[in-house]
Design an enzyme around this catalytic site. Structure first.
Site, PDB file in Angstrom:
ATOM      1  N   TYR A   1       0.824  -1.225   0.000  1.00  0.00           N
ATOM      2  CA  TYR A   1       0.000   0.000   0.000  1.00  0.00           C
ATOM      3  C   TYR A   1       0.846   1.258   0.000  1.00  0.00           C
ATOM      4  O   TYR A   1       0.550   2.221   0.688  1.00  0.00           O
ATOM      5  CB  TYR A   1      -0.945  -0.001   1.214  1.00  0.00           C
ATOM      6  CG  TYR A   1      -2.154  -0.893   0.991  1.00  0.00           C
ATOM      7  CD1 TYR A   1      -3.220  -0.444   0.209  1.00  0.00           C
ATOM      8  CD2 TYR A   1      -2.211  -2.171   1.531  1.00  0.00           C
ATOM      9  CE1 TYR A   1      -4.320  -1.254  -0.025  1.00  0.00           C
ATOM     10  CE2 TYR A   1      -3.304  -2.992   1.303  1.00  0.00           C
ATOM     11  CZ  TYR A   1      -4.363  -2.528   0.529  1.00  0.00           C
ATOM     12  OH  TYR A   1      -5.442  -3.329   0.297  1.00  0.00           O
TER      13      TYR A   1
ATOM     14  N   ASP B   1     -16.888 -12.059   9.327  1.00  0.00           N
ATOM     15  CA  ASP B   1     -15.458 -11.797   9.179  1.00  0.00           C
ATOM     16  C   ASP B   1     -15.008 -10.997  10.405  1.00  0.00           C
ATOM     17  O   ASP B   1     -15.154  -9.777  10.448  1.00  0.00           O
ATOM     18  CB  ASP B   1     -15.201 -11.032   7.876  1.00  0.00           C
ATOM     19  CG  ASP B   1     -13.729 -10.653   7.711  1.00  0.00           C
ATOM     20  OD1 ASP B   1     -12.934 -10.900   8.651  1.00  0.00           O
ATOM     21  OD2 ASP B   1     -13.368 -10.119   6.644  1.00  0.00           O
TER      22      ASP B   1
ATOM     23  N   TYR C   1     -14.429  -4.568   3.472  1.00  0.00           N
ATOM     24  CA  TYR C   1     -13.079  -5.004   3.114  1.00  0.00           C
ATOM     25  C   TYR C   1     -12.861  -6.382   3.716  1.00  0.00           C
ATOM     26  O   TYR C   1     -13.002  -6.565   4.923  1.00  0.00           O
ATOM     27  CB  TYR C   1     -12.012  -4.035   3.646  1.00  0.00           C
ATOM     28  CG  TYR C   1     -10.622  -4.531   3.353  1.00  0.00           C
ATOM     29  CD1 TYR C   1     -10.082  -4.407   2.068  1.00  0.00           C
ATOM     30  CD2 TYR C   1      -9.872  -5.177   4.332  1.00  0.00           C
ATOM     31  CE1 TYR C   1      -8.823  -4.904   1.782  1.00  0.00           C
ATOM     32  CE2 TYR C   1      -8.605  -5.676   4.047  1.00  0.00           C
ATOM     33  CZ  TYR C   1      -8.091  -5.532   2.777  1.00  0.00           C
ATOM     34  OH  TYR C   1      -6.841  -6.037   2.492  1.00  0.00           O
TER      35      TYR C   1
ATOM     36  N   LYS D   1      -6.046 -11.250  12.467  1.00  0.00           N
ATOM     37  CA  LYS D   1      -5.224 -10.179  13.062  1.00  0.00           C
ATOM     38  C   LYS D   1      -4.806 -10.395  14.533  1.00  0.00           C
ATOM     39  O   LYS D   1      -3.636 -10.549  14.801  1.00  0.00           O
ATOM     40  CB  LYS D   1      -5.915  -8.840  12.880  1.00  0.00           C
ATOM     41  CG  LYS D   1      -5.902  -8.436  11.408  1.00  0.00           C
ATOM     42  CD  LYS D   1      -6.299  -7.011  11.186  1.00  0.00           C
ATOM     43  CE  LYS D   1      -6.021  -6.589   9.757  1.00  0.00           C
ATOM     44  NZ  LYS D   1      -7.186  -6.494   8.894  1.00  0.00           N
TER      45      LYS D   1
HETATM   46  C1  LIG Z   1      -7.286  -7.027   7.480  1.00  0.00           C
HETATM   47  C2  LIG Z   1      -8.577  -7.685   7.166  1.00  0.00           C
HETATM   48  C3  LIG Z   1      -8.635  -8.804   6.317  1.00  0.00           C
HETATM   49  C4  LIG Z   1      -7.425  -9.335   5.608  1.00  0.00           C
HETATM   50  O1  LIG Z   1      -6.483  -9.841   6.479  1.00  0.00           O
HETATM   51  P1  LIG Z   1      -4.957 -10.011   6.006  1.00  0.00           P
HETATM   52  O2  LIG Z   1      -4.304 -10.770   7.091  1.00  0.00           O
HETATM   53  O3  LIG Z   1      -4.423  -8.616   5.863  1.00  0.00           O
HETATM   54  O4  LIG Z   1      -4.976 -10.740   4.707  1.00  0.00           O
HETATM   55  C5  LIG Z   1      -9.858  -9.404   6.127  1.00  0.00           C
HETATM   56  N1  LIG Z   1     -10.969  -8.956   6.725  1.00  0.00           N
HETATM   57  C6  LIG Z   1     -10.962  -7.885   7.546  1.00  0.00           C
HETATM   58  C7  LIG Z   1     -12.221  -7.438   8.198  1.00  0.00           C
HETATM   59  C8  LIG Z   1      -9.767  -7.207   7.787  1.00  0.00           C
HETATM   60  O5  LIG Z   1      -9.752  -6.124   8.565  1.00  0.00           O
END
Ligand SMILES: *Cc1c(COP(=O)(O)O)cnc(C)c1O
Length: 426
Positions: free
Chosen positions: A15, A236, A142, A265
């Site tokens: 990025y 998610d 996202y 994360k």
């Molecule tokens: C950061 C993020 C992802 C992607 O995770 P990466 O480990 O960066 O591939 C997917 N979904 C959400 C909600 C995120 O914040």
């Protein structure tokens, strides 16, 4: 040659427009919420290093557990073999997740956790003999940067070169306060076509969209519709998981339980890359068959990596400890008090909070100033020893839980001080 220059000669950063970006800041050490650069400058990590860190940097307990694991077993193939850390982490997580989550599938990061969930959902309907094509997602969502994850994410300028390669998604609006009924109508209209395999969503907070928030009540209504029309739900929780929203998982604010969940994360406390997709028995059982073609043919070389799982177990120990839960409550209360102050500033459009996540949205000013304002705010914070990464005109805090009240106060003061810069572009 110093480290930043050596970096500039060989590395391509994520990025980052490499032509115009300033040289990166070399970080050589971390402790608690602080990061230290080569020249000894300290920075408060108010964004938890891209939302991953839970308990502070170089945490001694996680370091010890990871070191022990490294000396015992660093990795083993995860098909046909297993190991204690992967089993223990799955057992412990399934105990604290919504009760219907019964199986854990490991992968490498948030994007792969999402890929796995989407593939499970689509193959589920194939295995059931009723293939369904459509996936529903929020327009500003996202879910990651790989192709499937990009497909279910917003069609932004970031992904424009790939638009024609992404699979079709039915987008619905984020049901922000006041817009709930419209979103419910949109979902029902799509659901009635009967061709919808799954609905994927970031529960309560859309991170990359700018910490956009909506209520558990409206999400429950959307999930109820999904149940009525046999649409699988995928929560998610890559960003919201592990305490960020005030509860251990955002899904724990809801009456309904998702069919699948994605994590990454905070899963290892920000120590190692690890992805996890969990699902209900209903999903899992649709793949049990004498016909081998019903198998879930997906896996990564480092699936269930023992070192990453050991970091996950250590991080979970810390997260569930009373002192961490108290810290989460402390941050929630501090944020709420700051929100009252921030709301009174001129040029502040909105202040939003969900648990330990706080966002201040400034009036955007002329759109031509938009990106300049972002960089100006970013540099302003850095110069004051605070790492904040504004999303356009939105500044947010998502701190490690060990952040002290004094450090939080410094972050708040930095945000209050931005007001003059915002006024200048109005
Ligand atoms: C950061 C993020 C992802 C992607 O995770 P990466 O480990 O960066 O591939 C997917 N979904 C959400 C909600 C995120 O914040």
């Amino acid at each position: 040659m110093d480290l930043a220059q050596r970096d500039h000669n060989v590395i391509w950063h994520p990025y980052t427009q490499m032509k115009t970006a300033p040289l990166p800041i070399p970080i050589v050490r971390g402790e608690g919420a602080l990061l230290f650069s080569e020249d000894g400058t300290s920075y408060i990590d108010a964004v938890s290093s891209w939302w991953v860190n839970l308990h502070g940097h170089a945490h001694p307990y996680i370091a010890q557990k990871v070191a022990e694991q490294l000396q015992t077993l660093e990795h083993v193939i995860f098909a046909g073999f297993t190991h204690p850390a992967a089993v223990a982490l799955a057992e412990r997580l399934l105990q604290i997740l919504p009760q219907n989550q019964k199986r854990a599938f490991y992968s490498d990061n948030g994007s792969t956790a999402v890929e796995v969930a989407i593939k499970m959902a689509i193959q589920y309907w194939n295995n059931e003999g009723q293939p369904k094509r459509k996936v529903v997602a929020f327009r500003d969502s996202y879910h990651g940067d790989t192709f499937g994850a990009m497909s279910v994410s917003s069609r932004s300028t970031f992904t424009e070169p790939f638009w024609s390669y992404l699979f079709d998604i039915e987008f619905i609006d984020v049901p922000i306060p006041g817009a709930e009924e419209e979103t419910i109508k949109q979902l029902e209209a799509i659901a009635k076509t009967g061709d919808v395999a799954a609905f994927i969503y970031e529960p309560l907070v859309l991170g990359t969209a700018g910490m956009v928030m909506y209520t558990p009540e409206v999400l429950d209504k959307l999930m109820e519709l999904c149940q009525k029309y046999s649409i699988l739900t995928i929560a998610d929780e890559v960003m919201t998981g592990f305490g960020r929203t005030g509860r251990t998982f955002a899904s724990l604010y809801l009456q309904h339980q998702p069919d699948m969940m994605c994590f990454s994360k905070g899963l290892t406390g920000g120590t190692m890359a690890l992805g996890l997709t969990t699902c209900s028995s209903q999903i899992y059982e649709a793949f049990l068959h004498d016909d081998k073609s019903k198998t879930f043919f997906h896996g990564h070389s480092y699936t269930g990596n023992p070192v990453a799982c050991a970091a996950g177990l250590a991080s979970l120990d810390l997260l569930l400890h009373d002192s961490t839960q108290q810290s989460i409550n402390r941050i929630v209360a501090q944020h709420a008090a700051f929100a009252v102050k921030a709301k009174q500033l001129p040029y502040v459009k909105e202040v939003r909070q969900q648990g330990t996540i706080l966002a201040v949205e400034f009036e955007a000013g002329g759109t031509s100033y938009f990106s300049n304002l972002r960089d100006t705010l970013y540099n302003f914070a850095l110069e004051r020893g605070v790492i904040l990464r504004p999303l356009g005109n939105i500044i947010y805090i998502i701190p490690p839980y060990c952040i002290t009240n004094e450090q939080l106060e410094q972050v708040y003061q930095t945000i209050l001080g931005m007001h003059g810069l915002v006024a200048a572009v109005q």
